[in-house]
Design a protein around this motif. Structure first.
Motif, PDB file in Angstrom:
ATOM      1  N   LYS A 138     -20.360 -25.292 -31.018  1.00  0.00           N
ATOM      2  CA  LYS A 138     -19.770 -26.493 -30.422  1.00  0.00           C
ATOM      3  C   LYS A 138     -18.532 -26.147 -29.611  1.00  0.00           C
ATOM      4  O   LYS A 138     -18.221 -26.820 -28.630  1.00  0.00           O
ATOM      5  CB  LYS A 138     -19.440 -27.527 -31.504  1.00  0.00           C
ATOM      6  CG  LYS A 138     -20.670 -28.362 -31.883  1.00  0.00           C
ATOM      7  CD  LYS A 138     -20.361 -29.350 -32.990  1.00  0.00           C
ATOM      8  CE  LYS A 138     -19.684 -30.596 -32.478  1.00  0.00           C
ATOM      9  NZ  LYS A 138     -19.522 -31.599 -33.558  1.00  0.00           N
ATOM     10  N   ALA A 139     -17.797 -25.103 -30.019  1.00  0.00           N
ATOM     11  CA  ALA A 139     -16.622 -24.715 -29.242  1.00  0.00           C
ATOM     12  C   ALA A 139     -17.043 -24.153 -27.893  1.00  0.00           C
ATOM     13  O   ALA A 139     -16.426 -24.457 -26.862  1.00  0.00           O
ATOM     14  CB  ALA A 139     -15.800 -23.687 -30.007  1.00  0.00           C
ATOM     15  N   ILE A 140     -18.122 -23.351 -27.898  1.00  0.00           N
ATOM     16  CA  ILE A 140     -18.623 -22.839 -26.613  1.00  0.00           C
ATOM     17  C   ILE A 140     -18.977 -24.006 -25.704  1.00  0.00           C
ATOM     18  O   ILE A 140     -18.575 -24.073 -24.542  1.00  0.00           O
ATOM     19  CB  ILE A 140     -19.880 -21.963 -26.839  1.00  0.00           C
ATOM     20  CG1 ILE A 140     -19.526 -20.746 -27.691  1.00  0.00           C
ATOM     21  CG2 ILE A 140     -20.490 -21.548 -25.508  1.00  0.00           C
ATOM     22  CD1 ILE A 140     -20.727 -19.911 -28.077  1.00  0.00           C
ATOM     23  N   LEU A 141     -19.718 -24.964 -26.295  1.00  0.00           N
ATOM     24  CA  LEU A 141     -20.142 -26.116 -25.489  1.00  0.00           C
ATOM     25  C   LEU A 141     -18.943 -26.931 -25.043  1.00  0.00           C
ATOM     26  O   LEU A 141     -18.906 -27.466 -23.936  1.00  0.00           O
ATOM     27  CB  LEU A 141     -21.109 -26.981 -26.297  1.00  0.00           C
ATOM     28  CG  LEU A 141     -22.453 -26.299 -26.590  1.00  0.00           C
ATOM     29  CD1 LEU A 141     -23.309 -27.179 -27.483  1.00  0.00           C
ATOM     30  CD2 LEU A 141     -23.183 -26.019 -25.285  1.00  0.00           C
ATOM     31  N   ALA A 142     -17.924 -27.037 -25.925  1.00  0.00           N
ATOM     32  CA  ALA A 142     -16.745 -27.836 -25.569  1.00  0.00           C
ATOM     33  C   ALA A 142     -16.045 -27.216 -24.371  1.00  0.00           C
ATOM     34  O   ALA A 142     -15.744 -27.910 -23.392  1.00  0.00           O
ATOM     35  CB  ALA A 142     -15.792 -27.909 -26.749  1.00  0.00           C
ATOM     36  N   TYR A 143     -15.815 -25.892 -24.414  1.00  0.00           N
ATOM     37  CA  TYR A 143     -15.123 -25.269 -23.285  1.00  0.00           C
ATOM     38  C   TYR A 143     -15.995 -25.268 -22.051  1.00  0.00           C
ATOM     39  O   TYR A 143     -15.497 -25.416 -20.926  1.00  0.00           O
ATOM     40  CB  TYR A 143     -14.673 -23.859 -23.658  1.00  0.00           C
ATOM     41  CG  TYR A 143     -13.364 -23.886 -24.401  1.00  0.00           C
ATOM     42  CD1 TYR A 143     -12.170 -24.106 -23.708  1.00  0.00           C
ATOM     43  CD2 TYR A 143     -13.304 -23.738 -25.776  1.00  0.00           C
ATOM     44  CE1 TYR A 143     -10.960 -24.162 -24.375  1.00  0.00           C
ATOM     45  CE2 TYR A 143     -12.104 -23.789 -26.448  1.00  0.00           C
ATOM     46  CZ  TYR A 143     -10.926 -24.002 -25.757  1.00  0.00           C
ATOM     47  OH  TYR A 143      -9.744 -24.068 -26.408  1.00  0.00           O
ATOM     48  N   SER A 144     -17.298 -25.118 -22.268  1.00  0.00           N
ATOM     49  CA  SER A 144     -18.179 -25.192 -21.110  1.00  0.00           C
ATOM     50  C   SER A 144     -18.119 -26.582 -20.489  1.00  0.00           C
ATOM     51  O   SER A 144     -18.142 -26.733 -19.261  1.00  0.00           O
ATOM     52  CB  SER A 144     -19.584 -24.825 -21.553  1.00  0.00           C
ATOM     53  OG  SER A 144     -20.526 -25.683 -20.986  1.00  0.00           O
ATOM     54  N   THR A 145     -18.004 -27.607 -21.356  1.00  0.00           N
ATOM     55  CA  THR A 145     -17.863 -28.964 -20.827  1.00  0.00           C
ATOM     56  C   THR A 145     -16.594 -29.084 -20.004  1.00  0.00           C
ATOM     57  O   THR A 145     -16.600 -29.631 -18.893  1.00  0.00           O
ATOM     58  CB  THR A 145     -17.831 -29.980 -21.976  1.00  0.00           C
ATOM     59  OG1 THR A 145     -19.015 -29.836 -22.732  1.00  0.00           O
ATOM     60  CG2 THR A 145     -17.718 -31.393 -21.453  1.00  0.00           C
ATOM     61  N   VAL A 146     -15.491 -28.577 -20.561  1.00  0.00           N
ATOM     62  CA  VAL A 146     -14.234 -28.622 -19.812  1.00  0.00           C
ATOM     63  C   VAL A 146     -14.423 -27.956 -18.456  1.00  0.00           C
ATOM     64  O   VAL A 146     -14.003 -28.476 -17.413  1.00  0.00           O
ATOM     65  CB  VAL A 146     -13.110 -27.920 -20.613  1.00  0.00           C
ATOM     66  CG1 VAL A 146     -11.847 -27.823 -19.775  1.00  0.00           C
ATOM     67  CG2 VAL A 146     -12.831 -28.652 -21.902  1.00  0.00           C
ATOM     68  N   SER A 147     -15.114 -26.812 -18.473  1.00  0.00           N
ATOM     69  CA  SER A 147     -15.328 -26.067 -17.239  1.00  0.00           C
ATOM     70  C   SER A 147     -16.135 -26.888 -16.225  1.00  0.00           C
ATOM     71  O   SER A 147     -15.795 -26.962 -15.051  1.00  0.00           O
ATOM     72  CB  SER A 147     -16.042 -24.766 -17.581  1.00  0.00           C
ATOM     73  OG  SER A 147     -16.484 -24.136 -16.413  1.00  0.00           O
TER      74      SER A 147
END
Lengths: 946, 108
Positions: free
Chosen positions: A296-305
């Motif tokens: 979920k952290a990967i996805l969260a930062y990817s979302t931010v990106s």
């Protein structure tokens, strides 16, 4: 009406889960789903008109004087977002039904979810920006509830608080920005604002408005440096992450940028701030995503990106860039929501989201693997998926936007972003699912039930369909939305293949190659990453918050350390200083009003008043004496009112004075009789100077006010002129109280009733076992009292007076509409008559003969007043509209009947009940404190030993 | 007359604030009463002084004083009784619970 209804539907749906949860979890989900589907269907009904280019509007006046109206609009952009919110909302409702554990309170979840959905829908449908702000704040609040849904988890609570602080704080900035924008445009309706591009950009307030609005948008859409709340919000249940933190709420900021794009964009500062922030966010967050281990952290930062990417596109300011932004909003919502849900499925099945403990899930969870593969390849921008479409458009735009005269800068940076996106998508897929099966999974991996993977599957199907057939699947919606953003008709051509001469193709290929290389070199890069010291967003946020808290506490402790005297002194000095500064710097001109001559009798009363004030202050240590002097002050003020043409006030003041003195005497019964000398001479001087300065200031202000005429014509003359014809009474004070300003009075009697109930409750609290009660029981009353508790003369006199006093009270009540009097005074007169009975004959005697409950009396009063007010509804008039007529009953003179008199009756009961309840509560304390109470007063001999 | 009223308001304010700065509950309550008087008269005085012209409609009368401040003050007088009563009860409660009638819970 229907747009307002659509916006209201989720809120109505939010009421449902509390009931349907009793019928089971599926019924609960179904209820929420029905309302969402209904709203989606109603939006769809408007779709044909919107796609033709019309703007559907619903206008409801709310507070037109403030520019706040419930105006809604549905255009292409609103249609796109409403579709996303409701469509993905439906999928999330389905997914959450099977995702949440049996132990999780599902009714609460759906209530919060529907609240959020309504708030979000409200944002995208609002035409009035003040209304939009209301919904904006509602999304912050409801997301706070959703992130903190697992309230037993500390990280959920902290994450929720952080999200609220950041997005709520940005919301405050946004309010300011929107107010400025509305001020520049002269309207708070988007329909008007959007037409005023030149005026807004030419205004000197454009820059502050822009910065404040961007603060709101960037905090909401997690742009650097406000991005840190989003990863912490991942403590929420996965359906929430999928819904709020990928598809909808974080896109609210982008929506706002897109919504205001026509008026705010295109300037240098817009380009620098928006495109710059977006680009920085895109690169920074993509890099962080590469090195995170929690799915979920990967996805969260990817979302931010990816949010950064969209911000970047909106910041470019060209039409092509805006179209690309719209396409990526759709693409990102679909693949990212699917990925979040799939991450939740993995978590469910394997009981971990740590990518280092996964791997080799390909065969164990084939369905999940297939879905993740498609979605993450779309995220990487691989053809023929929809992520490729929008990435190509982004690269194309970047390649054609020169910065500082150089076309390569943006092209390179955008390609770098795409490269990182490829790398972390690959890592997600490869480290999570490929490779050898492991023997140490925390739980046996397995594919979930169909119902759980159905929702992400629908989204993945869309990802593929939009990639393969972009025009029929999404082209029409993109055209409509982009048209609404840019304010001009858009004919997009979405296609996978643009030919070899397109620079985007080569940039894309390069990004794939470089991304593969980065992925291949992951180990050494990771080691490098571990070596670098990185600032921790949460630590900085906590430090900031802690610092602010400490600062606030420090200031508060200095100003208000809990000591009342200190606080009053500081407040008075501040007020006097501010007023003194105002007086010294302002231009004071003496008034020109003709002064009232001084007569002898009032002068004597004034002398008595001054003497009594001086006496009360000097002798305040002798408490009974001071009370008597305060009584004299009240009396003289009452005389003054009578002289200065305020007979109603004189009557009220004198009656209130009586009950106040009785009340204070009752209280003094318990308190020490003397105030000890405690403060030294210096302190008394200091207090004297402070008080004297305040007194001087107030006196000067009052004098300056009285010697001049009002600057504006007073509204009172309307009341005087209308008193007789409009309200049917000649006493203008009374008609104002019961008629013109009846609503104020209505509130006031309720306050009075509440105060009396508070007093009763306070007395009750003292009567429960405890130190206060012990002190009451240990009291030894009667020492030094007069020998005769119920003097016969007094008893006889009060009993004789009772009917007379009541008659006088009734008279005062009845004449109130035309002559001084009315419900307030009559209530007080009655109260005094009753209090006399208590005083003379004792509580036991009086209470035994009087079967009236004071609580009920207050309630009756309020109910009568309410019923009178509501009665005017029957005549189709607003609350408390009064009416009157004249009645002639033969032996009597013609007399007037007014509904206002009925209202005044309510006032009467409320005042009487409140005063009596207050005094009665004190008397109860006295009774507990050992005062002799007997059912029969003077006519029974007192026990010898009392 | 205006000066007399202004002086009375000033004295009531000064006396009220002085008493509110004392350290025992009882003088604070008295001070609050004085301050309420001052505020009420101030609001009343905002309608300007007009002796002999009560706001009772009467054709024989030369004019009227401003009725609106009077209506405001009338309800304020009654409400201030409610407020005083609440504070008296709170003061009593604090005295009976702790055996001490200091405002600030101990010597400063």
């Amino acid at each position: 009406m229907s747009l307002a209804l659509i916006a209201a539907l989720p809120f109505l749906g939010a009421l449902l889960p509390g009931l349907t949860i009793r019928a089971g979890r599926s019924a609960c989900a179904l209820g929420a789903g029905v309302f969402t589907a209904l709203a989606l269907g109603m939006v769809a009904l408007h779709a044909p008109a919107v796609l033709r280019g019309e703007v559907v509007q619903t206008r409801i006046d709310w507070l037109p004087a403030l520019g706040l109206n419930a105006n809604f609009r549905l255009d292409g952009l609103g249609l796109l977002f409403a579709g996303l919110i409701l469509g993905i909302g439906l999928l999330i409702i389905l997914y959450a039904r099977f995702y949440l554990d049996r132990a999780d309170p599902m009714g609460r979840f759906y209530t919060f979810l529907m609240l959020f959905q309504g708030a979000m829908l409200g944002i995208v449908l609002s035409d009035n920006i003040l209304l939009l702000l209301v919904f904006w704040e509602l999304t912050s609040l409801s997301s706070f509830l959703l992130i903190g849904y697992w309230r037993h988890l500390p990280e959920a609570r902290q994450g929720a608080r952080m999200a609220l602080a950041v997005t709520g704080g940005g919301g405050l900035a946004l309010i300011a920005g929107m107010l400025i924008l509305g001020r520049i445009a002269g309207s708070f309706d988007l329909s008007d604002i959007l037409t005023q591009r030149e005026a807004i950009q030419a205004s000197p307030l454009y820059l502050p408005a822009l910065i404040l609005i961007l603060l709101g948008a960037f905090t909401k859409s997690a742009q650097v440096p406000f991005h840190f709340w989003l990863p912490h919000a991942m403590a929420a249940p996965t359906p929430v992450s999928a819904y709020l933190h990928s598809a909808t709420m974080v896109k609210a900021g982008l929506f706002l940028l897109a919504r205001l794009w026509p008026v705010l964009s295109g300037t240098e500062v817009w380009f620098v701030l928006v495109a710059g922030t977006g680009l920085l966010t895109m690169l920074f967050a993509a890099k962080v995503a590469l090195f995170k281990d929690d799915l979920k952290a990967i996805l969260a930062y990817s979302t931010v990106s990816h949010l950064g990417l969209i911000t970047f596109l909106l910041g470019i300011g060209t039409k092509a860039a805006a179209v690309a932004a719209v396409v990526h909003i759709v693409a990102h919502a679909s693949f990212k929501a699917a990925l979040f849900m799939l991450a939740g499925i993995v978590d469910h099945a394997v009981h971990t989201r740590d990518i280092r403990r996964l791997g080799g899930l390909r065969r164990l969870m084939p369905v999940t693997f297939g879905l993740v593969a498609v979605a993450s390849l779309s995220m990487a921008g691989v053809p023929p998926l929809n992520g490729f479409l929008s990435k190509e458009m982004m690269l194309e735009v970047a390649a054609h936007t020169p910065v500082l005269g150089n076309a390569w800068i943006l092209a390179l940076l955008a390609t770098a972003g795409a490269m990182l996106s490829v790398a972390y998508s690959l890592r997600l897929l490869a480290h999570g699912f490929l490779g050898a099966e492991r023997g140490d999974y925390p739980a046996r991996p397995h594919d979930p039930v169909v119902a759980l993977w159905a929702a992400p599957a629908v989204l993945v199907a869309f990802v593929v369909a939009m990639g393969l057939w972009p025009m029929p699947v999404a082209g029409w919606l993109v055209d409509a939305a982009a048209g609404a953003v840019t304010g001009a008709a858009v004919q997009t051509h979405l296609a996978l293949w643009h030919g070899l001469q397109s620079p985007a193709l080569w940039m894309s290929l390069f990004a794939f190659g470089a991304g593969l290389l980065v992925y291949a070199a992951y180990r050494p890069l990771r080691d490098l990453w571990e070596m670098v010291v990185r600032p921790e967003g949460k630590a900085m946020f906590d430090a900031c918050l802690g610092g602010l808290g400490a600062m606030a506490q420090g200031i508060t402790a200095r100003l208000h350390d809990g000591a009342l005297t200190r606080f009053i002194a500081i407040a008075v000095v501040t007020i006097v200083a501010a007023a003194g500064y105002g007086f010294a710097t302002g231009g004071y001109v003496a008034g020109s009003r003709v002064l009232t001559p001084v007569e002898f009798a009032p002068l004597v009363a004034w002398g008595l008043l001054v003497a009594a004030i001086a006496g009360a202050v000097v002798l305040h240590r002798q408490r009974v004496l001071a009370l008597l002097l305060v009584g004299v002050i009240g009396l003289m003020i009452s005389v003054g009112f009578a002289y200065l043409a305020a007979p109603d006030l004189a009557l009220t003041q004198i009656t209130v004075e009586v009950v106040t003195v009785v009340l204070m005497l009752l209280a003094l019964n318990f308190l020490p009789a003397l105030t000890p000398v405690e403060s030294g001479a210096w302190r008394r001087w200091r207090d004297g100077v402070i008080a004297g300065a305040a007194g001087l200031g107030v006196a000067g202000l009052a004098y300056a006010l009285m010697i001049r005429d009002a600057a504006y014509p007073a509204i009172s003359w309307f009341h005087l002129a209308q008193s007789k014809p409009g309200a049917g009474g000649t006493n203008a004070v009374n008609t104002i109280i019961v008629d013109f300003r009846g609503y104020d009075t209505y509130g006031e009697i309720i306050v009075l009733g509440i105060a009396a109930l508070v007093i009763f409750a306070l007395a009750e609290a003292l009567l429960v076992p405890g130190p206060a009660n012990d002190r009451l029981l240990a009291r030894n009353p009667g020492e030094g009292d007069a020998g005769d508790v119920h003097p016969m003369m007094f008893v006889v006199a009060t009993r004789l007076m009772l009917p007379i006093a009541m008659m006088v009270g009734t008279y005062i009540f009845l004449r109130g509409h035309n002559l001084p009097g009315g419900g307030f005074v009559a209530g007080l007169v009655f109260a005094i008559a009753l209090v006399m009975q208590y005083l003379a004959s004792g509580q036991g005697w009086t209470q035994a003969r009087q079967r009236i409950d004071y609580h009920a009396m207050i309630g009756t009063g309020v109910l009568i007043a309410s019923a009178t007010g509501a009665g005017s509804w029957l005549a189709g008039r607003p609350f408390l509209t009064s009416n009157y007529g004249y009645v002639h009953l033969p032996p009597l003179e013609e007399f007037e009947l007014a509904t206002a008199a009925l209202f005044d009756l309510g006032v009467f009961f409320c005042v009487l009940g409140a005063v009596m309840l207050a005094l009665f509560s004190l008397a109860r304390l006295a009774q507990r404190g050992g005062d002799r109470v007997q059912a029969r007063a003077f006519d029974a001999p007192l026990p010898e030993d009392h | 007359m205006e000066a007399l009223v202004a002086i009375a308001i000033g004295l009531l304010t000064a006396g009220g604030i002085y008493l509110m700065l004392r350290q025992r509950t009882y003088p604070v309550i008295l001070g609050l009463s004085l301050l309420s008087y001052a505020v009420n008269i101030f609001i009343f005085a905002a309608g300007r002084l007009a002796p002999g012209l009560p706001p009772i409609i009467d054709k024989a009368q030369a004019g009227y004083t401003d009725p609106l401040p009077q209506a405001l003050v009338l309800t304020a007088i009654v409400i201030s009784f409610g407020m005083t009563a609440v504070i008296v009860l709170m003061a009593l409660g604090s005295f009976l619970s702790s055996g001490d009638d200091r405002v600030d819970g101990g010597a400063e």
